[in-house]
Design an enzyme around this catalytic site. Structure first.
Site, PDB file in Angstrom:
ATOM      1  N   THR A 172       0.833  -1.418  -0.132  1.00 12.06           N
ATOM      2  CA  THR A 172       0.051   0.028   0.036  1.00 12.06           C
ATOM      3  C   THR A 172       0.848   1.281  -0.174  1.00 12.06           C
ATOM      4  OG1 THR A 172      -1.844  -0.961   1.121  1.00 12.06           O
ATOM      5  CG2 THR A 172      -1.670   1.272   1.003  1.00 12.06           C
ATOM      6  N   PHE A 174       1.171   5.220   0.727  1.00  9.36           N
ATOM      7  CA  PHE A 174       0.633   6.080   1.495  1.00  9.36           C
ATOM      8  C   PHE A 174       1.338   7.752   1.292  1.00  9.36           C
ATOM      9  CE2 PHE A 174       0.010   2.561   4.244  1.00  9.36           C
ATOM     10  CZ  PHE A 174      -1.119   2.577   4.712  1.00  9.36           C
TER      11      PHE A 174
END
Length: 279
Positions: A172, A174
């Protein structure tokens, strides 16, 4: 300003993990929504916000690209978290005892093969760490949670199976959001993020993108999304390699500006080491 960093989710969420990895000395501030995390920064009760924008398996995080341009905040950095998913349970639980597993819909979708193999039913929860917290409170050996190792430590749960994600490169991305604009210095390993809307002209998007190609500027991301609830109002989010002070980027942005009715730079920041390793 409080030396805190806000994020969406409960303590133990992957966003919390990102905060610890980048800013270990800052106090994490959990929030129920992305808007709440951003509001804390705008109000001065948090110095920064850690916001997930995309996952390598699932794709972009819904609504975030619409929230960021209107937030009044600036992107000052990015961070990649390798998403290791564990099946967590109470002390009395075993892998064979688990009948149902709870987590965010995204994580449930990333462990389909494991859950199917073990006959575990999926229960959609609000977030990953919240699922772990619920399992601790329920104290049911038939109920498990799909969450991070950090969540297991925080809520005192046992690891029944680790790294159960289907995609072993699951990651992921960010973005670190700040109330203050802080452009990185010009040089290598810099990304510029911006949003724009093209003018109502034939082939406007094609022509707008042409400036990046002819000037040798690499566009690593281009996504579209509707704004204002209209099918005809489309906004684009883009990441390019380079700094606005680079001559090639200046020429490309000037050409883009000619074909757009709205253009806003969201941030100029150094790339994360994980991106450089992949490249």
């Amino acid at each position: 300003m409080a030396d805190r960093i806000s994020f969406q989710g409960e303590l133990g969420a992957y966003s919390h993990q990102a905060c610890i990895e980048v800013y270990p000395d800052m106090e994490p501030l959990p929030c129920s929504t992305f808007e709440g995390a951003i509001d804390h920064v705008r109000a001065g009760t948090a110095a920064l916000a850690m916001i997930p924008v995309e996952n390598s398996t699932y794709g972009r995080v819904a609504d975030v690209h619409q929230i960021l341009p209107e937030s009044g905040l600036h992107i000052i950095g990015e961070h990649f978290v390798r998403v290791h998913i564990n099946l967590l349970g109470t002390e009395a639980a075993t892998l064979d005892s688990i009948r149902e597993a709870s987590s965010h819909a995204v994580l449930l979708g990333q462990c389909r093969s494991f859950l199917k193999e073990h006959g575990i039913a999926r229960i959609t929860g609000f977030d990953t760490a919240g699922a772990a917290k619920h399992v601790r409170e329920a104290n049911d050996p038939h109920l498990g949670a799909l969450a991070s190792p950090l969540a297991g430590d925080i809520y005192g749960l046992k690891v029944l199976a680790e790294h159960i994600e289907d995609n072993k490169t699951n990651t992921t991305r960010f973005l670190v959001m700040s109330p203050d604009e802080a452009w990185a210095n010009a040089g290598d390993n810099v990304l510029t993020s911006f949003v724009f809307r093209v003018r109502n002209l034939p082939a406007a998007l094609y022509k707008a993108m042409g400036g990046f190609a002819t000037n040798g500027v690499n566009m690593v991301k281009l996504e579209s999304y509707m704004v204002g609830g209209s099918f005809t109002a489309t906004q684009f989010y883009a990441d390019i390699e380079g700094h606005p002070e680079d001559e090639a980027v200046q020429r490309a942005m000037e050409e883009l500006d000619y074909f757009t009715s709205y253009l806003k730079i969201l941030g100029v920041y150094e790339t994360d080491n994980a991106r450089r390793a992949v490249d």
